[in-house]
Design a protein around this motif. Structure first.
Motif, PDB file in Angstrom:
ATOM      1  N   ILE A   1       1.060  -1.136  -0.469  1.00 30.01           N
ATOM      2  CA  ILE A   1       0.270  -0.001  -0.099  1.00 30.01           C
ATOM      3  C   ILE A   1       0.390   0.967   0.427  1.00 30.01           C
ATOM      4  O   ILE A   1       0.824   2.243  -1.047  1.00 30.01           O
ATOM      5  CB  ILE A   1      -0.812   0.004   0.519  1.00 30.01           C
ATOM      6  CG1 ILE A   1      -1.945  -1.051   1.223  1.00 30.01           C
ATOM      7  CG2 ILE A   1      -1.856   1.606   1.073  1.00 30.01           C
ATOM      8  CD1 ILE A   1      -2.774  -1.251   2.666  1.00 30.01           C
ATOM      9  N   VAL A   2       1.648   1.318   0.625  1.00 27.60           N
ATOM     10  CA  VAL A   2       3.033   1.756   1.029  1.00 27.60           C
ATOM     11  C   VAL A   2       3.295   2.644  -0.335  1.00 27.60           C
ATOM     12  O   VAL A   2       3.154   3.985  -0.895  1.00 27.60           O
ATOM     13  CB  VAL A   2       3.591   2.346   1.815  1.00 27.60           C
ATOM     14  CG1 VAL A   2       4.823   3.555   1.833  1.00 27.60           C
ATOM     15  CG2 VAL A   2       2.913   2.063   3.387  1.00 27.60           C
TER      16      VAL A   2
ATOM     17  N   LEU B   1       2.524   2.211  -3.284  1.00 28.16           N
ATOM     18  CA  LEU B   1       0.989   2.583  -4.478  1.00 28.16           C
ATOM     19  C   LEU B   1       1.119   3.808  -4.087  1.00 28.16           C
ATOM     20  O   LEU B   1       1.318   4.592  -5.056  1.00 28.16           O
ATOM     21  CB  LEU B   1       0.173   1.523  -4.233  1.00 28.16           C
ATOM     22  CG  LEU B   1       0.737  -0.462  -5.311  1.00 28.16           C
ATOM     23  CD1 LEU B   1      -0.690  -0.710  -5.494  1.00 28.16           C
ATOM     24  CD2 LEU B   1       0.674  -0.064  -6.394  1.00 28.16           C
ATOM     25  N   ALA B   2       1.311   3.782  -2.518  1.00 31.55           N
ATOM     26  CA  ALA B   2       0.975   5.624  -2.519  1.00 31.55           C
ATOM     27  C   ALA B   2       1.767   6.280  -3.036  1.00 31.55           C
ATOM     28  O   ALA B   2       1.240   7.178  -3.538  1.00 31.55           O
ATOM     29  CB  ALA B   2      -0.102   5.883  -1.184  1.00 31.55           C
ATOM     30  N   LEU B   3       2.940   6.377  -2.969  1.00 29.62           N
ATOM     31  CA  LEU B   3       4.488   6.704  -3.289  1.00 29.62           C
ATOM     32  C   LEU B   3       4.289   7.075  -4.649  1.00 29.62           C
ATOM     33  O   LEU B   3       4.920   8.033  -5.287  1.00 29.62           O
ATOM     34  CB  LEU B   3       5.658   6.238  -2.659  1.00 29.62           C
ATOM     35  CG  LEU B   3       5.571   5.906  -0.929  1.00 29.62           C
ATOM     36  CD1 LEU B   3       6.621   6.311  -0.181  1.00 29.62           C
ATOM     37  CD2 LEU B   3       5.607   7.916  -0.217  1.00 29.62           C
ATOM     38  N   PHE B   4       3.715   5.327  -5.138  1.00 30.39           N
ATOM     39  CA  PHE B   4       4.045   6.203  -6.341  1.00 30.39           C
ATOM     40  C   PHE B   4       3.673   7.632  -7.247  1.00 30.39           C
ATOM     41  O   PHE B   4       3.271   7.245  -8.315  1.00 30.39           O
ATOM     42  CB  PHE B   4       3.189   4.431  -6.970  1.00 30.39           C
ATOM     43  CG  PHE B   4       2.973   4.331  -8.147  1.00 30.39           C
ATOM     44  CD1 PHE B   4       4.436   4.499  -9.702  1.00 30.39           C
ATOM     45  CD2 PHE B   4       2.077   4.135  -9.251  1.00 30.39           C
ATOM     46  CE1 PHE B   4       4.071   4.730 -11.314  1.00 30.39           C
ATOM     47  CE2 PHE B   4       1.465   4.322 -11.039  1.00 30.39           C
ATOM     48  CZ  PHE B   4       3.386   4.204 -11.594  1.00 30.39           C
ATOM     49  N   ILE B   5       2.388   7.271  -6.931  1.00 32.73           N
ATOM     50  CA  ILE B   5       1.164   8.051  -7.886  1.00 32.73           C
ATOM     51  C   ILE B   5       1.430   9.839  -6.799  1.00 32.73           C
ATOM     52  O   ILE B   5       1.864  10.162  -8.021  1.00 32.73           O
ATOM     53  CB  ILE B   5      -0.123   8.664  -6.654  1.00 32.73           C
ATOM     54  CG1 ILE B   5      -1.066   6.943  -6.886  1.00 32.73           C
ATOM     55  CG2 ILE B   5      -1.028   9.771  -6.661  1.00 32.73           C
ATOM     56  CD1 ILE B   5      -2.444   6.734  -5.740  1.00 32.73           C
ATOM     57  N   VAL B   6       2.346   9.518  -5.616  1.00 32.29           N
ATOM     58  CA  VAL B   6       2.846  10.880  -5.470  1.00 32.29           C
ATOM     59  C   VAL B   6       4.463  11.519  -6.508  1.00 32.29           C
ATOM     60  O   VAL B   6       4.400  12.369  -7.141  1.00 32.29           O
ATOM     61  CB  VAL B   6       3.575  10.887  -4.084  1.00 32.29           C
ATOM     62  CG1 VAL B   6       3.905  12.169  -3.968  1.00 32.29           C
ATOM     63  CG2 VAL B   6       2.701  11.010  -3.177  1.00 32.29           C
TER      64      VAL B   6
ATOM     65  N   LEU C   1       4.422   9.809  -9.704  1.00 32.96           N
ATOM     66  CA  LEU C   1       3.920   9.822 -10.851  1.00 32.96           C
ATOM     67  C   LEU C   1       3.330  10.785 -10.881  1.00 32.96           C
ATOM     68  O   LEU C   1       3.215  12.204 -11.765  1.00 32.96           O
ATOM     69  CB  LEU C   1       2.513   9.169 -11.023  1.00 32.96           C
ATOM     70  CG  LEU C   1       1.642   9.179 -12.122  1.00 32.96           C
ATOM     71  CD1 LEU C   1       2.135   8.161 -12.839  1.00 32.96           C
ATOM     72  CD2 LEU C   1       0.267   8.890 -11.536  1.00 32.96           C
ATOM     73  N   LEU C   2       2.770  12.169  -9.550  1.00 31.61           N
ATOM     74  CA  LEU C   2       2.460  13.295 -10.217  1.00 31.61           C
ATOM     75  C   LEU C   2       3.874  14.389  -9.927  1.00 31.61           C
ATOM     76  O   LEU C   2       3.425  15.327 -11.466  1.00 31.61           O
ATOM     77  CB  LEU C   2       1.491  13.899  -9.120  1.00 31.61           C
ATOM     78  CG  LEU C   2       1.153  15.338  -9.122  1.00 31.61           C
ATOM     79  CD1 LEU C   2       0.093  16.500 -10.000  1.00 31.61           C
ATOM     80  CD2 LEU C   2       1.578  16.251  -7.239  1.00 31.61           C
TER      81      LEU C   2
END
Lengths: 302, 295
Positions: free
Chosen positions: B14-15, B17-22, B24-25
């Protein structure tokens, strides 16, 4: 009661007028909304249905025909390639975005509440602020060349389209899921921890099952956005009018065909009307998505 | 596997993938800025685009976007705020209200391209407005209204009940209470909501392609008479906005520097939208401080 106590006429009259200006003005605004909604449905439907009732194209040909050749002799108006294109890109985008969104939402609410929200919330808001044409531009200059160098071919196609869409709907999915998770009563979570469950067991056995309808609402709203998105998809999908057989093959969606062809056809021609029928399909799908959301919300309340 | 190990694995997934979003942005923003910012200069921002040879700018498009935004807000603010006030203050729970809610929900889920097509049919053809700024502004108003109604309703519902009761106790009429007690309190969130909506309007393209058009006539920026056809202020001229321009350059750009123009224009658009988002927060805070006694 008030007017018996105070027989001062002018004030009462002033109140009377004030009351009515407010009521009438705000009611007009709301009536305007209703009129706009119904006229959109009426105009798009009357144009879209005239393909079938005036031009004599059969509904089964439009929905099931695999050949789209409106300028040929004889002309074919099969919109199946575009309908499948729209559905495949939307479903794949939702498949990519939902787990990512769920993880982001869990990160914000369960794993590092507070701090996680401070990092992710602005990121999500910024992602949702980026205009769709910019996503299309990024898709065209990053994703398409990337796919081309990995898998060969042209790089444009369903895969590029659904990757771009997945990023675009990620903010919608994440923010709704995060809202759902943080609305969960604290007691449920705590009693699970009190029983000795680990965090993952709590998430997997308690939190996700209880919030499932609300989580799915996020997915459905994301899909609704993906289905109606026009320009970003049009830029990366390649726009070939046949039913795609592979993810890397050039394809089209309903929106991309409308975007490209609407300006080049004359109003009232069969070709033009067929494009309106596609807009009607988009409209009908909007209602399907709204109904789905309503059903999920009802499940959620119980 | 032990429950604790599973827990650890799940948490790290989860961590990550969440960091992946950051990431990505950050990657997206970095990419847009890196590719685009080198092309932004005064000439690029002010000069007219060149169709076939290089060196064109985005001047008219930028002006059109801002002008269209102003026109749209002139239409949207009175209607949207009015609708929101109705929903928050006048609507009684019942069949009619839930019907209106359904209408707002449906309207806000219509794809923007459908609203653009509706504009083409009704505004451009039926009403004879042609491809013009005014058609574009009206279509964007439809696109924007449901959101406005919703934010306004929320803003008014968030006003503490005591404020309204104090007004009732003074014997004021309902409209007087709304305009002189509730509106000032709700104003900061109304302004924030409106500016956030402006960012959305600014980046919208699909609804504009069929209403405001995909071309701009040569503009004469010394002619400020709104009725002359070459005047930038004429609301009945066709107008290509920045977002539509980016789309056009990307999908049918034939100039030698179309990639650079697209990159520069995207950077300008993203910077402006970010500026809208940041200023929305800032202005909201400032107005809130002015309107209330809090510090």
């Amino acid at each position: 009661m008030n007017n018996k106590l105070k027989p001062r006429r002018p004030l009462k009259e002033k109140h009377y007028w004030e009351e009515w200006t407010g009521r009438i003005y705000t009611s007009i605004c709301v009536v305007f909304l209703i009129v706009v909604m119904f006229s959109i449905v009426y105009f798009v439907a009357s144009k879209g249905l005239s393909t079938f009732f005036q031009n004599g194209v059969s509904i089964s040909e439009f929905l099931g025909g695999k050949t789209w050749n409106p300028t040929g002799e004889p002309a074919f108006y099969g919109a199946l390639p575009f309908i499948t294109g729209s559905f495949i890109t939307t479903l794949l985008a939702a498949l990519i975005a939902s787990p990512l969104g769920l993880c982001a939402a869990l990160f914000m609410t369960e794993i590092v509440p507070g701090k996680g929200k401070k990092i992710l919330q602005p990121a999500i808001e910024l992602l949702s602020g980026i205009p769709s044409v910019v996503y299309g531009f990024i898709g065209l200059s990053v994703i398409v060349p990337l796919l081309r160098s990995i898998f060969g071919g042209t790089g444009v196609g369903i895969a590029a389209g659904c990757l771009v869409l997945a990023v675009m709907i990620l903010p919608t999915v994440t923010s709704i899921m995060a809202d759902a998770l943080s609305a969960l009563p604290k007691g449920l979570r705590e009693s699970s921890y009190a029983l000795g469950a680990t965090r993952w067991q709590t998430i997997y056995r308690v939190i996700i099952p209880t919030t499932l309808p609300a989580l799915l609402t996020g997915v459905v709203l994301g899909m609704a956005r993906a289905f109606g998105e026009a320009l970003a998809v049009q830029m990366v999908i390649g726009n070939a009018p046949h039913v795609p057989t592979s993810l890397l093959e050039s394809a089209s969606t309903l929106t991309s065909v409308i975007t490209l062809s609407m300006g080049n056809t004359t109003m009232g021609s069969v070709h033009n009307n067929a494009l309106w029928s596609m807009a009607l399909v988009l409209l009908v799908m909007t209602f399907v998505f709204v109904i789905l959301v309503r059903l999920l919300e009802r499940r959620n309340r119980v | 596997m032990k429950a604790k190990t599973v827990d650890k694995i799940a948490t790290s997934v989860i961590v990550v993938l969440a960091l992946f979003i950051v990431i990505l942005l950050l990657g997206l923003l970095g990419f847009i800025m890196f590719r685009g910012i080198g092309h932004i200069n005064w000439h690029f921002l002010t000069s007219a685009p060149q169709l076939l040879k290089g060196g064109g700018g985005i001047g008219p498009q930028l002006f059109n976007s801002v002008f269209l935004l102003v026109l749209t807000l002139i239409v949207t603010i009175p209607l949207g705020w009015g609708g929101g006030i109705y929903m928050a203050e006048y609507a009684k729970p019942g069949k009619i209200t839930s019907f209106i809610r359904l209408v707002v929900e449906v309207l806000s889920s219509f794809p923007s391209i459908v609203i653009g097509l509706f504009g083409l049919l009704l505004l451009v053809n039926q009403f004879g407005l042609g491809f013009s700024l005014i058609s574009g502004a009206l279509a964007l108003a439809i696109f924007n209204l449901p959101l406005m109604v919703r934010t306004t309703e929320q803003a008014f519902r968030a006003v503490p009940k005591e404020q309204k009761e104090a007004g009732l106790a003074l014997g004021l009429s309902k409209w007087k209470i709304i305009t002189s007690i509730l509106l000032p309190v709700a104003l900061p969130s109304l302004i924030t909501g409106t500016i956030l909506a402006s960012g959305r309007i600014f980046g919208e393209a699909a609804a504009l392609m069929f209403t405001a058009g995909m071309s701009s006539p040569p503009l004469d920026f010394t002619d400020w008479n709104p009725t002359s056809p070459r005047s930038p202020l004429n609301p009945f001229r066709p107008a290509e906005t920045l977002a539509v321009h980016i789309w056009k350059v990307n999908s049918e750009g034939i100039g030698p520097d179309s990639k650079e123009v697209a990159a520069g224009a995207s950077a300008v658009l993203v910077i402006l939208v970010l500026a809208f988002n940041l200023s929305a927060r800032w202005i909201g805070r400032v107005v809130f401080r002015r309107m209330t006694a809090s510090k």
